[in-house]
Design a protein around this motif. Sequence first.
Motif, short mmCIF file in Angstrom:
data_model
loop_
_atom_site.label_atom_id
_atom_site.label_comp_id
_atom_site.label_asym_id
_atom_site.label_seq_id
_atom_site.Cartn_x
_atom_site.Cartn_y
_atom_site.Cartn_z
N PRO A 1 5.77 49.46 15.56
CA PRO A 1 6.65 50.73 15.61
C PRO A 1 7.61 50.38 16.83
N SER A 2 8.94 50.53 16.64
CA SER A 2 10.00 50.10 17.42
C SER A 2 9.82 51.07 19.02
N HIS A 3 9.09 52.41 18.72
CA HIS A 3 9.20 53.12 19.82
C HIS A 3 8.00 52.45 20.87
N LEU A 4 6.85 51.93 20.31
CA LEU A 4 6.02 51.20 21.12
C LEU A 4 6.63 49.92 21.92
N ILE A 5 7.53 49.35 21.34
CA ILE A 5 8.07 48.47 21.94
C ILE A 5 9.02 48.81 23.05
N GLU A 6 9.79 49.74 22.75
CA GLU A 6 10.80 50.41 23.63
C GLU A 6 9.92 50.96 25.08
N ALA A 7 8.77 51.47 24.57
CA ALA A 7 8.10 52.17 25.76
C ALA A 7 7.35 51.10 26.79
#
Length: 327
Positions: A209-215
């Motif tokens: 998930p993109s939000h995990l990479i961004e975090a």
Amino acid sequence: MSDAFDCVTAHVRSAFSGEPVCVHVDNAQECEIKRHHHYDDFRSKAVVERAARRTRSRLWDSMVAMGRLSDMRGDDKWRMAVVDCLTSFLRKRSEIISREFYADLEDIRSEMVAAALDTWVATEVGTPPSEVPGLMLKAAVNAAYACAKVHDNESTIGDSDVLRAQAEAPKEFTINASAVIHNANVRDPAVAEQILGESHGAKLQRFVPSHLIEAFHQDIRTGRRPSVPNRLATESMLTRTFVTGGNHYYYASDLYPTFVGLPIAAEVLGIAPSSAYRMVRAGTFPCPTTFMGRKHQVYMKALMSYLAIPDIIVHPDDVENGAAHAS
């Protein structure tokens, strides 16, 4: 001019930081044996023992064992110490091969170091510690002769990494990370590095998930996670270190858990869980395992290495650009 041998020596000396070297528990303060040498004296002692051609050497067995434990911690200090001690036996041979075949000495020594490290990985399972140094020396000499005799198939590290990344992409995967970069020379190491990062990000976009990479990237940029040490960044990386104001490079494996349970690792390797436990007891499981509480755990980097998944160093900007392009 320094070559691969000199770089290994400098790296190991820096890793030990002038502290007494303890090959028993890696901490002289906690060791029951109170007499410890500094690295240069320790290295000399190791070379003398190896030169004596004893059938077995407790010192070298301990070095190999400490190297395996350090690998599980993600620390290459002892692995590189083994290589550094072996270079004493390779210096003269490399010079002879260079003169005999009119080959570049620096290239030969680079191939020797690479072959020794490849052998270290290949002998991780099923090889007695006492045999590992000899196999590393043999592989280094064979690689030196191969390098000296072949001059027509040379390629840069950046090129080979890019080709490997392209070859590993799934057949149905149509996004080519190099499409993000326009009018650039792909043979430029900095560009090749950027393509690798974007290709990695494009693949991650499908599974993470993109939000995990961004975090994760936010933690790196704000200093909540340690960045890759500068000594591990290549010269081409240093030219791009301050893309976002700091050295935010990280290993691809840093995004994953440090350890995975044995059943999960067995599933990835296509091994039945019951067989995996039997293999661990017999010492034949493909990756080194460790106990945490009552559970067997497998080091993620070891699992990636066995599966031939390259643990590349990437930059958050490149990964995010590739992911955005893929989405």
